[in-house]
Write a protein that holds these residues in place. Sequence first.
Motif, PDB file in Angstrom:
ATOM      1  N   THR A 196      -4.373   5.216  -4.429  1.00  0.00           N
ATOM      2  CA  THR A 196      -4.322   3.828  -4.366  1.00  0.00           C
ATOM      3  C   THR A 196      -5.115   3.052  -3.850  1.00  0.00           C
ATOM      4  O   THR A 196      -5.534   1.904  -3.948  1.00  0.00           O
ATOM      5  CB  THR A 196      -3.112   4.535  -2.820  1.00  0.00           C
ATOM      6  OG1 THR A 196      -2.439   5.541  -3.245  1.00  0.00           O
ATOM      7  CG2 THR A 196      -3.276   3.837  -2.089  1.00  0.00           C
ATOM      8  N   ARG A 197      -6.704   3.636  -3.441  1.00  0.00           N
ATOM      9  CA  ARG A 197      -7.727   3.589  -2.883  1.00  0.00           C
ATOM     10  C   ARG A 197      -8.177   2.928  -4.294  1.00  0.00           C
ATOM     11  O   ARG A 197      -8.449   1.373  -4.115  1.00  0.00           O
ATOM     12  CB  ARG A 197      -8.263   4.082  -2.683  1.00  0.00           C
ATOM     13  CG  ARG A 197      -8.535   4.453  -1.077  1.00  0.00           C
ATOM     14  CD  ARG A 197      -9.780   5.462  -0.318  1.00  0.00           C
ATOM     15  NE  ARG A 197     -10.596   6.117  -0.780  1.00  0.00           N
ATOM     16  CZ  ARG A 197     -10.714   6.694  -1.207  1.00  0.00           C
ATOM     17  NH1 ARG A 197     -10.237   7.941  -0.908  1.00  0.00           N
ATOM     18  NH2 ARG A 197     -11.849   7.735  -2.224  1.00  0.00           N
ATOM     19  N   HIS A 227      -1.571  15.008  -1.549  1.00  0.00           N
ATOM     20  CA  HIS A 227      -1.811  14.002  -0.592  1.00  0.00           C
ATOM     21  C   HIS A 227      -3.596  12.949  -1.126  1.00  0.00           C
ATOM     22  O   HIS A 227      -3.775  12.115  -0.801  1.00  0.00           O
ATOM     23  CB  HIS A 227      -1.985  14.003   1.060  1.00  0.00           C
ATOM     24  CG  HIS A 227      -2.542  12.934   1.814  1.00  0.00           C
ATOM     25  ND1 HIS A 227      -1.667  11.619   1.690  1.00  0.00           N
ATOM     26  CD2 HIS A 227      -4.037  12.969   2.111  1.00  0.00           C
ATOM     27  CE1 HIS A 227      -2.765  10.741   2.899  1.00  0.00           C
ATOM     28  NE2 HIS A 227      -4.581  11.715   2.426  1.00  0.00           N
ATOM     29  N   ARG A 228      -4.541  14.162  -1.351  1.00  0.00           N
ATOM     30  CA  ARG A 228      -6.024  13.969  -1.843  1.00  0.00           C
ATOM     31  C   ARG A 228      -5.840  12.684  -2.918  1.00  0.00           C
ATOM     32  O   ARG A 228      -6.749  11.679  -2.942  1.00  0.00           O
ATOM     33  CB  ARG A 228      -6.581  14.976  -1.266  1.00  0.00           C
ATOM     34  CG  ARG A 228      -7.515  14.130  -1.927  1.00  0.00           C
ATOM     35  CD  ARG A 228      -8.913  15.559  -1.808  1.00  0.00           C
ATOM     36  NE  ARG A 228      -8.914  16.219  -0.937  1.00  0.00           N
ATOM     37  CZ  ARG A 228      -9.119  16.363   0.362  1.00  0.00           C
ATOM     38  NH1 ARG A 228     -10.789  14.920   0.246  1.00  0.00           N
ATOM     39  NH2 ARG A 228      -9.316  17.140   1.263  1.00  0.00           N
ATOM     40  N   VAL A 268       0.980  -1.395  -0.275  1.00  0.00           N
ATOM     41  CA  VAL A 268       0.287  -0.145   0.048  1.00  0.00           C
ATOM     42  C   VAL A 268       1.297   1.037   0.259  1.00  0.00           C
ATOM     43  O   VAL A 268       0.970   2.416  -0.733  1.00  0.00           O
ATOM     44  CB  VAL A 268      -0.717   0.353   1.104  1.00  0.00           C
ATOM     45  CG1 VAL A 268      -1.745   1.419   1.392  1.00  0.00           C
ATOM     46  CG2 VAL A 268      -2.210  -1.177   0.788  1.00  0.00           C
ATOM     47  N   CYS A 269       2.528   1.403   1.004  1.00  0.00           N
ATOM     48  CA  CYS A 269       2.755   2.249   0.783  1.00  0.00           C
ATOM     49  C   CYS A 269       3.794   2.903  -0.925  1.00  0.00           C
ATOM     50  O   CYS A 269       3.522   3.911  -1.099  1.00  0.00           O
ATOM     51  CB  CYS A 269       3.842   2.312   2.226  1.00  0.00           C
ATOM     52  SG  CYS A 269       2.991   2.717   3.462  1.00  0.00           S
ATOM     53  N   ALA A 296      -3.112  11.328  -5.075  1.00  0.00           N
ATOM     54  CA  ALA A 296      -2.740  10.284  -4.664  1.00  0.00           C
ATOM     55  C   ALA A 296      -3.127   8.996  -3.867  1.00  0.00           C
ATOM     56  O   ALA A 296      -3.512   8.327  -3.925  1.00  0.00           O
ATOM     57  CB  ALA A 296      -1.226  10.312  -3.627  1.00  0.00           C
ATOM     58  N   TRP A 297      -4.118   9.374  -2.472  1.00  0.00           N
ATOM     59  CA  TRP A 297      -4.470   8.785  -1.876  1.00  0.00           C
ATOM     60  C   TRP A 297      -5.904   8.277  -2.692  1.00  0.00           C
ATOM     61  O   TRP A 297      -6.131   6.673  -2.973  1.00  0.00           O
ATOM     62  CB  TRP A 297      -5.102   9.168  -0.747  1.00  0.00           C
ATOM     63  CG  TRP A 297      -5.585   7.872   0.160  1.00  0.00           C
ATOM     64  CD1 TRP A 297      -7.005   8.268   1.000  1.00  0.00           C
ATOM     65  CD2 TRP A 297      -5.378   7.262   1.842  1.00  0.00           C
ATOM     66  NE1 TRP A 297      -6.951   7.313   1.569  1.00  0.00           N
ATOM     67  CE2 TRP A 297      -6.406   5.981   1.702  1.00  0.00           C
ATOM     68  CE3 TRP A 297      -3.766   6.563   0.845  1.00  0.00           C
ATOM     69  CZ2 TRP A 297      -6.083   5.019   2.501  1.00  0.00           C
ATOM     70  CZ3 TRP A 297      -3.847   5.400   1.723  1.00  0.00           C
ATOM     71  CH2 TRP A 297      -4.686   4.577   2.373  1.00  0.00           C
ATOM     72  N   THR A 298      -6.214   9.044  -3.581  1.00  0.00           N
ATOM     73  CA  THR A 298      -7.630   8.418  -4.003  1.00  0.00           C
ATOM     74  C   THR A 298      -7.282   7.301  -5.592  1.00  0.00           C
ATOM     75  O   THR A 298      -8.083   6.718  -5.795  1.00  0.00           O
ATOM     76  CB  THR A 298      -8.280   9.899  -5.167  1.00  0.00           C
ATOM     77  OG1 THR A 298      -8.783  10.437  -3.815  1.00  0.00           O
ATOM     78  CG2 THR A 298      -9.070   9.024  -5.563  1.00  0.00           C
ATOM     79  N   TYR A 347       1.382   4.387  -3.284  1.00  0.00           N
ATOM     80  CA  TYR A 347       0.907   5.820  -2.335  1.00  0.00           C
ATOM     81  C   TYR A 347       1.505   6.182  -2.945  1.00  0.00           C
ATOM     82  O   TYR A 347       1.580   7.647  -3.508  1.00  0.00           O
ATOM     83  CB  TYR A 347       0.443   6.125  -1.182  1.00  0.00           C
ATOM     84  CG  TYR A 347       0.369   7.005  -0.440  1.00  0.00           C
ATOM     85  CD1 TYR A 347      -0.981   7.861  -0.856  1.00  0.00           C
ATOM     86  CD2 TYR A 347       1.264   7.773   0.108  1.00  0.00           C
ATOM     87  CE1 TYR A 347      -0.863   8.399  -0.551  1.00  0.00           C
ATOM     88  CE2 TYR A 347       1.746   8.908   0.569  1.00  0.00           C
ATOM     89  CZ  TYR A 347      -0.115   9.837   0.301  1.00  0.00           C
ATOM     90  OH  TYR A 347       0.158  11.321   0.560  1.00  0.00           O
ATOM     91  N   ARG A 358       1.732   8.969  -6.231  1.00  0.00           N
ATOM     92  CA  ARG A 358       2.311  10.969  -5.557  1.00  0.00           C
ATOM     93  C   ARG A 358       3.135  11.017  -6.360  1.00  0.00           C
ATOM     94  O   ARG A 358       3.088  11.944  -7.223  1.00  0.00           O
ATOM     95  CB  ARG A 358       2.242  10.587  -4.174  1.00  0.00           C
ATOM     96  CG  ARG A 358       2.740  12.005  -3.717  1.00  0.00           C
ATOM     97  CD  ARG A 358       2.486  12.274  -2.460  1.00  0.00           C
ATOM     98  NE  ARG A 358       2.723  13.067  -1.561  1.00  0.00           N
ATOM     99  CZ  ARG A 358       2.099  13.918  -0.281  1.00  0.00           C
ATOM    100  NH1 ARG A 358       1.679  13.444   0.319  1.00  0.00           N
ATOM    101  NH2 ARG A 358       2.577  15.954  -0.228  1.00  0.00           N
TER     102      ARG A 358
END
Length: 161
Positions: free
Chosen positions: A129-130, A122-123, A107-108, A125-127, A111, A115
């Motif tokens: 990643t999900r 962050h937002r 996961v890391c 990259a997190w989207t 992300y 990114r």
Amino acid sequence: MGTAQVCLIGAVMLLGLVSVMAPGVPGTLMCWAAVLWWATSEHTSLTWGVLAAATGVLAVVQVVLWLMPARRIRDSGISWRTVRIAGCVSIAGFFVLPVIGAPLGFVCAIYLTERARLGGGHRTAWTATRRAMRTVGGSVLVELFGCLLVTGAWLGAVLAG
């Protein structure tokens, strides 16, 4: 069994682990075949037990993969490069921090790769990643974790024997 043959079996195992992240390459089968090669060369109850356990674990993995919903990486916008990097970090994480290092590293790595690739915050990259975890993360992680368990059992048996 000599050291050279054990090293070759280990190389096949490592190739199988890396191949789990490549589409169309039977990484799971390579890990199982390496254990089969080792068990048929050694002929001890420990080696046959590891082979039986590996067969069971990998059979369960295949059933779980079959039951998971099929999603395509092409549809998600995530690159295979990201998946490969995450898989390699996951393999390293498994040995650095046993068991939980694999999913955490996976996961890391997704992300951080997303990114850097997307250049957003962050937002963004997190989207991504999900989305990646929903698309391929589950199936790749299940298969990789099964192969890591088999590799860990083989390595433990080699060191114990």
